[in-house]
Structure formats: structure tokens, C-alpha cells
Motif scaffolding. Sequence first.
Motif, PDB file in Angstrom:
ATOM      1  N   PRO A 146      -8.696 -23.664 -13.242  1.00  0.00           N
ATOM      2  CA  PRO A 146      -9.067 -24.770 -12.373  1.00  0.00           C
ATOM      3  C   PRO A 146      -8.304 -24.748 -11.069  1.00  0.00           C
ATOM      4  CG  PRO A 146      -7.592 -25.504 -14.105  1.00  0.00           C
ATOM      5  CD  PRO A 146      -7.945 -24.086 -14.426  1.00  0.00           C
ATOM      6  N   PRO A 147      -8.916 -25.225  -9.990  1.00  0.00           N
ATOM      7  CA  PRO A 147      -8.260 -25.229  -8.687  1.00  0.00           C
ATOM      8  C   PRO A 147      -7.227 -26.336  -8.604  1.00  0.00           C
ATOM      9  CG  PRO A 147     -10.415 -26.246  -8.539  1.00  0.00           C
ATOM     10  CD  PRO A 147     -10.290 -25.748  -9.940  1.00  0.00           C
ATOM     11  N   VAL A 176     -15.921 -15.685 -10.158  1.00  0.00           N
ATOM     12  CA  VAL A 176     -16.181 -17.081  -9.785  1.00  0.00           C
ATOM     13  C   VAL A 176     -14.908 -17.905  -9.936  1.00  0.00           C
ATOM     14  CG1 VAL A 176     -17.552 -19.141 -10.245  1.00  0.00           C
ATOM     15  CG2 VAL A 176     -18.600 -16.889 -10.454  1.00  0.00           C
ATOM     16  N   HIS A 177     -14.150 -17.656 -11.027  1.00  0.00           N
ATOM     17  CA  HIS A 177     -12.871 -18.345 -11.192  1.00  0.00           C
ATOM     18  C   HIS A 177     -11.954 -18.073 -10.005  1.00  0.00           C
ATOM     19  CE1 HIS A 177     -14.072 -19.568 -15.085  1.00  0.00           C
ATOM     20  NE2 HIS A 177     -13.800 -18.458 -15.730  1.00  0.00           N
ATOM     21  N   LEU A 178     -11.927 -16.830  -9.549  1.00  0.00           N
ATOM     22  CA  LEU A 178     -11.095 -16.468  -8.400  1.00  0.00           C
ATOM     23  C   LEU A 178     -11.542 -17.239  -7.155  1.00  0.00           C
ATOM     24  CD1 LEU A 178      -8.868 -14.648  -7.209  1.00  0.00           C
ATOM     25  CD2 LEU A 178     -10.631 -12.906  -6.814  1.00  0.00           C
ATOM     26  N   HIS A 179     -12.837 -17.332  -6.973  1.00  0.00           N
ATOM     27  CA  HIS A 179     -13.373 -18.101  -5.841  1.00  0.00           C
ATOM     28  C   HIS A 179     -12.923 -19.562  -5.915  1.00  0.00           C
ATOM     29  CE1 HIS A 179     -16.330 -19.636  -2.924  1.00  0.00           C
ATOM     30  NE2 HIS A 179     -16.600 -20.573  -3.820  1.00  0.00           N
ATOM     31  N   ILE A 180     -12.927 -20.126  -7.118  1.00  0.00           N
ATOM     32  CA  ILE A 180     -12.541 -21.527  -7.289  1.00  0.00           C
ATOM     33  C   ILE A 180     -11.061 -21.726  -6.965  1.00  0.00           C
ATOM     34  CG2 ILE A 180     -12.231 -23.349  -9.008  1.00  0.00           C
ATOM     35  CD1 ILE A 180     -14.760 -22.331 -10.382  1.00  0.00           C
ATOM     36  N   ILE A 181     -10.228 -20.804  -7.419  1.00  0.00           N
ATOM     37  CA  ILE A 181      -8.789 -20.923  -7.162  1.00  0.00           C
ATOM     38  C   ILE A 181      -8.498 -20.849  -5.667  1.00  0.00           C
ATOM     39  CG2 ILE A 181      -6.543 -19.808  -7.487  1.00  0.00           C
ATOM     40  CD1 ILE A 181      -7.552 -18.845 -10.217  1.00  0.00           C
ATOM     41  N   LEU A 182      -9.131 -19.908  -4.988  1.00  0.00           N
ATOM     42  CA  LEU A 182      -8.848 -19.714  -3.566  1.00  0.00           C
ATOM     43  C   LEU A 182      -9.542 -20.749  -2.690  1.00  0.00           C
ATOM     44  CD1 LEU A 182      -9.080 -15.808  -3.294  1.00  0.00           C
ATOM     45  CD2 LEU A 182      -7.066 -17.237  -3.680  1.00  0.00           C
ATOM     46  N   HIS A 183     -10.626 -21.346  -3.203  1.00  0.00           N
ATOM     47  CA  HIS A 183     -11.382 -22.324  -2.403  1.00  0.00           C
ATOM     48  C   HIS A 183     -11.651 -23.576  -3.251  1.00  0.00           C
ATOM     49  CE1 HIS A 183     -11.873 -19.093   0.485  1.00  0.00           C
ATOM     50  NE2 HIS A 183     -12.385 -18.340  -0.467  1.00  0.00           N
ATOM     51  N   PRO A 184     -10.631 -24.334  -3.565  1.00  0.00           N
ATOM     52  CA  PRO A 184     -10.813 -25.517  -4.409  1.00  0.00           C
ATOM     53  C   PRO A 184     -11.644 -26.612  -3.758  1.00  0.00           C
ATOM     54  CG  PRO A 184      -8.591 -25.449  -3.519  1.00  0.00           C
ATOM     55  CD  PRO A 184      -9.226 -24.141  -3.171  1.00  0.00           C
ATOM     56  N   ASP A 185     -11.958 -26.453  -2.468  1.00  0.00           N
ATOM     57  CA  ASP A 185     -12.821 -27.417  -1.796  1.00  0.00           C
ATOM     58  C   ASP A 185     -14.292 -27.057  -1.921  1.00  0.00           C
ATOM     59  OD1 ASP A 185     -12.468 -25.111  -0.314  1.00  0.00           O
ATOM     60  OD2 ASP A 185     -12.717 -26.110   1.625  1.00  0.00           O
ATOM     61  N   ALA A 214     -16.221 -25.601  -7.413  1.00  0.00           N
ATOM     62  CA  ALA A 214     -15.003 -26.208  -7.945  1.00  0.00           C
ATOM     63  C   ALA A 214     -15.222 -27.680  -8.250  1.00  0.00           C
ATOM     64  CB  ALA A 214     -13.864 -26.034  -6.944  1.00  0.00           C
ATOM     65  N   ASN A 215     -15.951 -28.354  -7.399  1.00  0.00           N
ATOM     66  CA  ASN A 215     -16.223 -29.779  -7.607  1.00  0.00           C
ATOM     67  C   ASN A 215     -17.048 -29.998  -8.875  1.00  0.00           C
ATOM     68  OD1 ASN A 215     -16.214 -32.618  -6.426  1.00  0.00           O
ATOM     69  ND2 ASN A 215     -18.411 -32.263  -6.654  1.00  0.00           N
ATOM     70  N   ASP A 216     -18.022 -29.125  -9.123  1.00  0.00           N
ATOM     71  CA  ASP A 216     -18.835 -29.254 -10.332  1.00  0.00           C
ATOM     72  C   ASP A 216     -18.015 -28.980 -11.587  1.00  0.00           C
ATOM     73  OD1 ASP A 216     -20.939 -29.893  -8.763  1.00  0.00           O
ATOM     74  OD2 ASP A 216     -22.214 -28.199  -9.323  1.00  0.00           O
ATOM     75  N   VAL A 217     -17.049 -28.059 -11.508  1.00  0.00           N
ATOM     76  CA  VAL A 217     -16.179 -27.798 -12.655  1.00  0.00           C
ATOM     77  C   VAL A 217     -15.359 -29.038 -12.980  1.00  0.00           C
ATOM     78  CG1 VAL A 217     -14.179 -26.476 -13.427  1.00  0.00           C
ATOM     79  CG2 VAL A 217     -16.064 -25.305 -12.311  1.00  0.00           C
ATOM     80  N   ILE A 218     -14.878 -29.723 -11.952  1.00  0.00           N
ATOM     81  CA  ILE A 218     -14.072 -30.923 -12.166  1.00  0.00           C
ATOM     82  C   ILE A 218     -14.879 -31.999 -12.875  1.00  0.00           C
ATOM     83  CG2 ILE A 218     -12.830 -32.802 -11.017  1.00  0.00           C
ATOM     84  CD1 ILE A 218     -12.199 -30.848  -8.748  1.00  0.00           C
TER      85      ILE A 218
END
Length: 354
Positions: free
Chosen positions: A50-51, A294-303, A307-311
Motif C-alpha cells: 500500500p502507498p 502495479v504495486h510498484l506504480h502504487i508505491i511511487l504514485h500514491p496519488d 492507489a485510491n481504489d485500493v484504499i
Amino acid sequence: MSASLFSRFGKISVNLSSNIGKCIECQRQHFIRTLHVTSRISCHNADTFPPTDPPTRDIEEAFLDERVQTILHQITGLDIKKVMHPRQLPMKPPKYLLLTDEQLKEIQDDATARAAEKLQMPPVLKACEPIDEILSQDPDLKGLNKHNILFTDITFGISDRDRYILVREPGGTLRKASWEERQRCLQIYFPHDGRKLRMPKMFEEQNLEDVLNEERYEYVLDRASIQFEPDDPLYIRVIGRTYTHIDTNKKYDVLRSTRHFGGMAFYLAWHRKVDYLMADMLQRDFFKDAVQLVHLHIILHPDSETANDVIYQKVKSPMDLIKTYIAKDAPHKGELELALQSYEEEHSQDIESQ
């Protein structure tokens, strides 16, 4: 690479098993507690990262993030035959051994460990700031010499980064040496194996383009790692141009199972350019690697919207995660949709059983 940078980055320990087997539920709960958000998500046998960091992170800090390092090592892969492929070395007579099964396994384990060491990624740093510090102005010395005079501390045991190197100019100015002057001076007094005193012509723009067109990507990256420090703007330019050329021509497999694959994936993810790499992973049946990307994308771009949908519990499975990325954040949706559709058709039974 200088001794100080080796001491800084050579001891990076990546716990490759720390995140294996953790489901999205466990990882999300930690993230949700951090943000004081109450939501839940479940997934069968899927890793998630998670971001938890702001999008304005320093690139060096982001690269050293343990979650990022874990992902990069996992998607690099470990193909022993590729890592240990023959190189041009002096010929030696073959050596034959009679071994028991235990001895053979010990040698194989040792070869795997040595292969993993060869996959240690070069560090990713931001470009160093130019050195422009004047120590004194001495007009009385003006005209005594026609050339710059270099003063170097050659004390044994001092790291290259901490060593004092000064320049006295013909006009009497005493200043600290620039990075280029430092590198040439250090190469004279403390030479690095394989490093040239001046930049090889292969790294000049036109020559570099010719070499890249020959798809000698690993050679270029290996030579750049030897010739430059990792925060040298020239090094950053060369590897950036190389990664871009690979992405444009979709030649990702050339770097797979090499020490440069992780750096390339990080570069593409940092610049939001993972679409074609993800499509390549799906086409090669590297589905888990695509999910990790995709996880890497979420970590580097939590905005990001993914990432918002994961939250907010909108992602229920690894397949949903990829589809969410394609729908919300992918710049090249068409290519990814075709790759994912082809993967789903070929693995429909496996997907239904999940």
C-alpha cells in the motif's frame, strides 16, 4: 563507483521473503490505520504494497524503499544460464569432479548465491549539484602560470568523496575542483579498473544511438556503471536514453535476469511508463510480475486513482488490480487491454478456479 558509495549502497539487504505470502488484507490494514480510514479488502494469495509515502519523495529514498527493492528483485528473475553466460575470458582447461548428491547440491547452491550477487542493482541517485566554491582570490599570483594547478590529497584510506582536490587558476583564484576535474584526478592517482581517463566516445549522443540500435543494451549499461559515478549527470543521461530506447522498441527481455532490469522497471514506473512493459509481461505469462508492477506504480504514485481504489476496497483480486490500473491510470489502454484479453483467454480455467 567510489568507496563511499559502495559502503553506502553495497550493504543494502533486501528481505525477499518478508512480503511473500502476505495478503492484501494484512497490508491494507496497516495502511488504513496510518490514514485513519476504516475499510477492508480481501484477496486470495496476493502480495500488496500500500502507498504510505507522499508523492514528493526523493528518488533515492524511493529506490531504497524495502518494498520497492523487494518488487524489483522479484520481477528481475534469476535465470542461472543467462546470469552465468559465457564471456570472453582467457581459455582454461576444463575441470572434472566426481561428486555425491550432497556435494553437487552444495555447488549448485553456491552458484545460485553467486548469481544473486551478480544481480545486485546499481544505485539510483539524483544528479549531483555542480561544485562552484571559491576559497580565495589572490591577485598577486596572477600570471605566474599559464595553466591550472591541481592540488590533491593522496592520504591513504580517505574515500574519494571526502578527498580534498583544489585548483589554482592562472588568475590567482583558488577553488574546489569540479566533478569532472575530480574524476580525472582520482583516476590518475587511484585508478578504477575499466574506467577511462576521459569519457569514451561511445557515450557521445550520436555514437550512443548507433550502439543502442545494435541492441547492445547490457554492454552500454555495464560500461556506464564502470565509467561514471551513479549521481553523475552523464550517467543519468546514458541510462535514461538506454531505458527509453528499450521501451520504444519493446526489448525488455534483453535485460531480464540481469542487474539492470530492476533499474529499468524503476525508471519506467517513476516516469509513469510501465504500460508496454506490463503488456510484455502478460504476453510472456509473467502475470505475477505484472501485478507487482502495479504495486510498484502504487508505491511511487500514491496519488494515483489505482492507489485510491485500493484504499477504498474497490479491488478484490490481482486481476481486478490490473484492470483497475488499465481503466484508471494507463496511458496506453488499448495495448494493455489486448494483452490482458489474450492472457484471460489462454488461462480462463486457471482464473475461474481462483
